[in-house]
Design an enzyme around this catalytic site. Structure first.
Site, PDB file in Angstrom:
ATOM      1  CB  CYS A   2      -0.873   0.021   1.239  1.00  0.00           C
ATOM      2  SG  CYS A   2      -1.899  -1.437   1.369  1.00  0.00           S
ATOM      3  NE  ARG A  27       4.522   1.807  -1.696  1.00  0.00           N
ATOM      4  CZ  ARG A  27       5.324   1.744  -0.643  1.00  0.00           C
ATOM      5  NH1 ARG A  27       6.512   2.294  -0.710  1.00  0.00           N
ATOM      6  NH2 ARG A  27       4.949   1.156   0.458  1.00  0.00           N
ATOM      7  CD1 TRP A  74       0.128  -5.925  -1.508  1.00  0.00           C
ATOM      8  CD2 TRP A  74       0.137  -5.690  -3.712  1.00  0.00           C
ATOM      9  NE1 TRP A  74       0.698  -7.055  -2.046  1.00  0.00           N
ATOM     10  CE2 TRP A  74       0.716  -6.937  -3.385  1.00  0.00           C
ATOM     11  CE3 TRP A  74       0.030  -5.330  -5.059  1.00  0.00           C
ATOM     12  CZ2 TRP A  74       1.195  -7.824  -4.357  1.00  0.00           C
ATOM     13  CZ3 TRP A  74       0.501  -6.217  -6.023  1.00  0.00           C
ATOM     14  CH2 TRP A  74       1.082  -7.444  -5.668  1.00  0.00           C
ATOM     15  CG  ASN A 100       2.127   0.283   3.916  1.00  0.00           C
ATOM     16  OD1 ASN A 100       1.979  -0.924   3.780  1.00  0.00           O
ATOM     17  ND2 ASN A 100       3.165   0.931   3.443  1.00  0.00           N
ATOM     18  N   GLY A 101       0.293  -2.033   6.031  1.00  0.00           N
ATOM     19  CA  GLY A 101       0.766  -3.030   6.985  1.00  0.00           C
ATOM     20  C   GLY A 101      -0.308  -4.069   7.253  1.00  0.00           C
ATOM     21  CD  GLU A 483      14.801 -19.256  -8.554  1.00  0.00           C
ATOM     22  OE1 GLU A 483      14.326 -19.945  -9.469  1.00  0.00           O
ATOM     23  OE2 GLU A 483      14.610 -18.032  -8.455  1.00  0.00           O
ATOM     24  CE  LYS A 487      15.788 -15.245 -10.510  1.00  0.00           C
ATOM     25  NZ  LYS A 487      14.684 -16.078 -10.123  1.00  0.00           N
ATOM     26  CD  GLU A 490      15.063 -14.666 -14.458  1.00  0.00           C
ATOM     27  OE1 GLU A 490      14.045 -14.436 -15.118  1.00  0.00           O
ATOM     28  OE2 GLU A 490      15.024 -15.039 -13.272  1.00  0.00           O
ATOM     29  CG  HIS A 506      25.412 -40.939 -13.911  1.00  0.00           C
ATOM     30  ND1 HIS A 506      25.801 -42.261 -13.912  1.00  0.00           N
ATOM     31  CD2 HIS A 506      25.208 -40.620 -12.606  1.00  0.00           C
ATOM     32  CE1 HIS A 506      25.803 -42.727 -12.676  1.00  0.00           C
ATOM     33  NE2 HIS A 506      25.450 -41.745 -11.863  1.00  0.00           N
ATOM     34  CE  LYS A 605       7.717  -9.922 -11.233  1.00  0.00           C
ATOM     35  NZ  LYS A 605       8.827 -10.780 -10.802  1.00  0.00           N
TER      36      LYS A 605
HETATM   37  C1  AGP Z   1      11.873 -15.979 -12.746  1.00  0.00           C
HETATM   38  O1  AGP Z   1      12.718 -15.037 -12.260  1.00  0.00           O
HETATM   39  C2  AGP Z   1      10.781 -15.549 -13.590  1.00  0.00           C
HETATM   40  N1  AGP Z   1      10.330 -14.268 -13.476  1.00  0.00           N
HETATM   41  C3  AGP Z   1       9.779 -16.628 -14.016  1.00  0.00           C
HETATM   42  O2  AGP Z   1      10.422 -17.857 -14.083  1.00  0.00           O
HETATM   43  C4  AGP Z   1       8.497 -16.754 -13.175  1.00  0.00           C
HETATM   44  O3  AGP Z   1       8.789 -17.319 -11.934  1.00  0.00           O
HETATM   45  C5  AGP Z   1       7.482 -17.611 -13.953  1.00  0.00           C
HETATM   46  O4  AGP Z   1       7.177 -16.971 -15.160  1.00  0.00           O
HETATM   47  C6  AGP Z   1       6.224 -17.856 -13.170  1.00  0.00           C
HETATM   48  O5  AGP Z   1       5.574 -16.677 -12.865  1.00  0.00           O
HETATM   49  P1  AGP Z   1       4.450 -16.625 -11.765  1.00  0.00           P
HETATM   50  O6  AGP Z   1       5.088 -16.950 -10.453  1.00  0.00           O
HETATM   51  O7  AGP Z   1       3.914 -15.232 -11.807  1.00  0.00           O
HETATM   52  O8  AGP Z   1       3.422 -17.652 -12.121  1.00  0.00           O
END
Ligand code: AGP
Length: 610
Positions: A2, A27, A74, A100-101, A483, A487, A490, A506, A605
């Site tokens: 928020c 935000r 939010w 906010n909180g 993971e 990171k 990407e 293997h 995103k």
């Molecule tokens: C990772 O850093 C990505 N932004 C991507 O793998 C993301 O986690 C994936 O597209 C899933 O998105 P979501 O959690 O919004 O479903």
């Protein structure tokens, strides 16, 4: 997350507050509202959706006031809607509150207000409870006292802005664990949750500390500490430009969000543990019989969320004794998996809008599965279409690379596993409490760790020119490796590959040659000897090894070329800590390579297409 803006001045504050709210749009929010003191009355206008909707609503009203508060919401408690939008008012409708909180004990306060004061609530929010409580303590002439008394009864986190039609010459604000600043303007004074809201109008700021209360008038600002003594505060002169201010001084949203992980994890845990230490999964209502009925659990997600699911499998199988499969959503929905009414389907998604995950969810629903989701965005499609929703309270994640969503998803998965194991009575009291203690200790450990991150930057400065990298690990570390590798690829565009350390020999080990970077996760103390052997295997082929281990295991890692340690913890929960150096590693590598960190090429995103 928020956003709050309040303004008291010798001019009309309406437009300035709306402009301030617009500066907080980054935000993330799902509704906006404003409250104004006007001719001894209170005017409240609020609307679901964009700030433009609120502007449309008030466009022809010609609102005028010298005192007002505004808010972008939010959602946490209650879906995004007009009625849940802030500001909220007390029973009399003469006090307005923006917040906010999260008020942890809002449910018990609500009960008390209904029983003892006949309160009638018009929203599902914790904030309305705060407004009613302030109203109960208000005598019509000392708003600050009423706010003080009310906050004494609250547990949780808050930044409040409060106005009263009976005292239109003041705004009262209070803060505990949620951001709050005061801006000193030429024509009056401001409150806000963030500097960007005020940059157009002020450069002189007071940073408000925890447990402080502020009384703002047009020409005066008074700050009081927890003992209600007035305190002096030095003025903070803001020299940032607007772009830097949105990132709170961090160079990128990704770095800011990495640093927000301790508070995101804390918020996600908050209210999920009652005073007896029992887990309360708000939004999830599963009986012992229902849990016992599940003979199969599918965790389905994409990308980072899928990686969180891999840890979820480990936790649910170990703690709740149920077989779990983890699937990539785009595969799951087209492979005709066996699903019936004894199946629990868990979707994990930050955005709650990822189309493949949503498609998989719909298919599972059609076949009779019970649908649970772990989602960050309240009211998103996945949340709406689920039987049970468990929210990560990470706050909005703006950088494309997911960081704080991942660690809060992990916290949720551990909580779900513990809850199911406890209900099924297959989990010992000892292990249950040990887990909870470990989880509760993580925010502080992470805070300390993040204060000392230069080591990772140094390692990145040595490796950023490489074209490829390998991530290895055993047990839960193998999921963290995936993971960490995602990171790196990407945001830095380095060709990176993750593999279970024991699987190297293997085939993949054929690719290791002199200087190949191998990032070795060695946080599992119970598997340390085996991981050390894997490190020796790649070292023997010339790899440049960067190892990550728990404090105290330095000796075992003497063969590594570089290493960093994470704070000591129980092996099982180490992924929440172990991923952080990897996030930083990817961040610094990308930075040294001059990449567009927050908006990597080819990525979005929220992936709302197949
Ligand atoms: C990772 O850093 C990505 N932004 C991507 O793998 C993301 O986690 C994936 O597209 C899933 O998105 P979501 O959690 O919004 O479903």
């Amino acid at each position: 997350m928020c956003g709050i803006v309040g303004y008291i001045a010798d001019e009309n504050v309406t437009g300035v507050i709306i402009e301030g709210l617009k500066k907080l749009e980054y935000r993330g929010y799902d509704s906006a509202g404003i409250a104004l003191c006007n001719d001894n009355n209170l005017l409240v206008r609020k609307k679901k959706g964009r700030i433009a909707n609120l502007e449309d609503l008030i466009r022809d009203e010609g609102l005028f006031s010298h005192t007002g508060i505004g808010h972008t919401r939010w959602a946490t408690h209650g879906e995004p809607s007009d009625r849940n939008s802030h500001p909220h008012t007390d029973m009399s409708g003469r006090i307005a509150v923006v917040h906010n909180g999260i008020i942890e004990n809002y449910a018990e306060l609500k009960e008390e207000l209904m029983a003892e004061h006949g309160s009638v609530f018009r929203s599902d929010t914790d904030t309305e409870v705060a407004a009613h409580l302030i109203g109960v303590y208000y005598d019509g002439s000392n708003l600050e006292d009423a706010v003080y008394q009310a906050t004494q009864k609250m547990r949780g986190a808050y930044a409040f802005g409060v106005i009263s039609a009976d005292e239109p010459d003041k705004i009262v604000a209070a803060r505990k664990d949620s951001p709050l600043i005061v801006g000193l303007g030429k024509r009056g004074n401001f409150i806000a949750s963030d500097i960007p809201a005020l940059l157009k109008y002020v450069r002189q700021i007071y940073l408000i500390e925890n447990n402080e209360l502020v009384v703002l008038k047009e020409n005066e600002v008074k700050i009081f500490n927890a003992d209600r003594e007035e305190v002096h505060r030095d003025v903070f002169n803001v020299t940032w430009d607007a772009d830097a201010a949105e990132k709170e001084g961090y160079d990128h949203f990704m770095l800011k969000e990495i640093h927000e992980q301790p508070s995101g994890i804390r918020d996600t845990l908050i209210r999920r543990l009652d005073e007896q230490g029992e887990i309360v999964l708000d939004g999830i209502d599963l009986t012992k019989e229902e849990i016992e009925k599940f003979d199969n659990v599918y965790i389905v997600a994409c990308g980072t969320a899928y990686h969180a699911g891999l840890i979820g499998k480990f936790a649910i199988e170990k703690l709740a004794h149920i077989h779990v499969e983890v699937d990539v959503a785009s595969e799951f929905r087209y492979r005709d998996p066996y699903i019936d009414e004894n199946t629990l389907f868990i979707a994990i998604s930050q955005s709650g809008e990822t189309l493949d995950t949503l498609g998989a969810l719909r298919m599972a629903k059609e076949k009779g599965a019970r649908i649970m989701s772990v989602v960050n965005v309240v009211g998103s499609s996945i949340a709406r279409e689920s039987d049970d929703v468990f929210y990560t309270w990470a706050g909005p994640e703006i950088a494309v690379a997911s960081t704080k969503a991942y660690t809060t998803q992990l916290v949720c998965m551990y909580l779900i596993a513990l809850y199911m194991g406890r209900k099924k009575e297959v989990l010992s009291d000892e292990l249950y409490h040990e887990y909870l203690e470990e989880l509760s200790a993580i925010p502080e450990k992470l805070e300390k760790y993040l204060k000392n991150q230069e080591q990772v930057e140094t390692v990145a400065s040595k490796l950023y020119q490489q074209d490829h990298a390998f991530f290895i690990g055993r047990g839960v570390d193998s999921a963290v490796a995936l993971e960490g590798s995602l990171k790196l690829k990407e945001i830095s565009y380095i060709n990176s590959f993750a593999i279970a350390a024991g699987e190297l020999k293997h085939g993949t080990i054929a690719l290791i040659e002199k200087g190949t970077p191998v990032i070795a996760l060695a946080t599992q103390q119970s598997l340390l000897e085996k991981t050390v052997s894997n490190i020796q295997e790649v070292k023997a082929r010339g790899a440049h090894v960067f190892a990550i281990a728990q404090e105290g295991c330095e000796e075992a890692l003497k063969d590594a070329d570089e290493f960093v340690v994470i704070p000591q913890c129980m092996d099982d929960v180490s992924p929440i800590l172990a991923i952080v150096p990897l996030q930083l590693f990817a961040y610094y590598i990308a930075r040294f390579r001059g990449c567009d960190i927050d908006k990597p090429k080819n990525l979005a995103k929220s992936v709302t297409v197949e």
